[in-house]
Motif scaffolding. Structure first.
Motif, PDB file in Angstrom:
ATOM      1  N   SER A   1      -8.868 -63.025  -3.328  1.00 56.47           N
ATOM      2  CA  SER A   1      -8.015 -61.668  -2.772  1.00 56.47           C
ATOM      3  C   SER A   1      -6.840 -61.933  -2.854  1.00 56.47           C
ATOM      4  CB  SER A   1      -8.001 -62.322  -0.676  1.00 56.47           C
ATOM      5  OG  SER A   1      -8.900 -63.101  -0.707  1.00 56.47           O
TER       6      SER A   1
ATOM      7  N   THR B   1      -2.860 -60.851  -2.819  1.00 59.47           N
ATOM      8  CA  THR B   1      -1.990 -61.213  -2.137  1.00 59.47           C
ATOM      9  C   THR B   1      -0.173 -60.592  -3.294  1.00 59.47           C
ATOM     10  OG1 THR B   1      -1.949 -63.333  -3.599  1.00 59.47           O
ATOM     11  CG2 THR B   1      -3.007 -63.367  -1.817  1.00 59.47           C
TER      12      THR B   1
ATOM     13  N   ARG C   1       3.571 -61.863  -3.884  1.00 59.32           N
ATOM     14  CA  ARG C   1       3.903 -63.153  -3.729  1.00 59.32           C
ATOM     15  C   ARG C   1       5.606 -63.015  -4.567  1.00 59.32           C
ATOM     16  NH1 ARG C   1      -0.282 -66.482  -4.954  1.00 59.32           N
ATOM     17  NH2 ARG C   1       1.141 -68.475  -5.564  1.00 59.32           N
TER      18      ARG C   1
ATOM     19  N   ALA D   1       2.633 -67.477  -2.154  1.00 55.11           N
ATOM     20  CA  ALA D   1       1.740 -66.124  -1.758  1.00 55.11           C
ATOM     21  C   ALA D   1       2.119 -65.644  -0.219  1.00 55.11           C
ATOM     22  CB  ALA D   1       0.715 -66.402  -1.320  1.00 55.11           C
TER      23      ALA D   1
ATOM     24  N   ARG E   1       2.563 -64.540   3.379  1.00 53.74           N
ATOM     25  CA  ARG E   1       1.581 -64.528   4.395  1.00 53.74           C
ATOM     26  C   ARG E   1       2.111 -63.289   5.729  1.00 53.74           C
ATOM     27  NH1 ARG E   1      -0.126 -69.394   7.830  1.00 53.74           N
ATOM     28  NH2 ARG E   1      -1.200 -67.216   8.892  1.00 53.74           N
TER      29      ARG E   1
END
Length: 71
Positions: free
Chosen positions: A42, A44, A46, A51, A53
């Motif tokens: 997937s 992401t 960073r 990564a 959230r």
């Protein structure tokens, strides 16, 4: 041990492996997903190698002033 194995196998945190997977998915990610390839990842965002959230509240302190949009 080969550098490219399924996404859940072996050394999941290797920086070199993460870089190769990111490049591979950038070039042919749609094909990897469509063919059910385990190397598909997937997208992401960073920060300092980790990564981010975006599904957590409140936002981490270092992102407190971040704009809701990038452009």
């Amino acid at each position: 041990m080969p550098l490219l194995e399924s996404a859940g196998a072996a050394q999941a945190g290797s920086a070199q492996r993460e870089t190769v997977l990111a490049i591979l998915n950038g070039v042919m990610g749609d094909h990897l997903v469509a063919s059910g390839n385990p190397l598909a990842i997937s997208m992401t965002l960073r920060h300092q190698g980790q990564a981010l959230r975006w599904d957590v509240e409140p936002r981490p302190a270092h992102l407190a002033g971040a704009a809701p949009r990038c452009c």
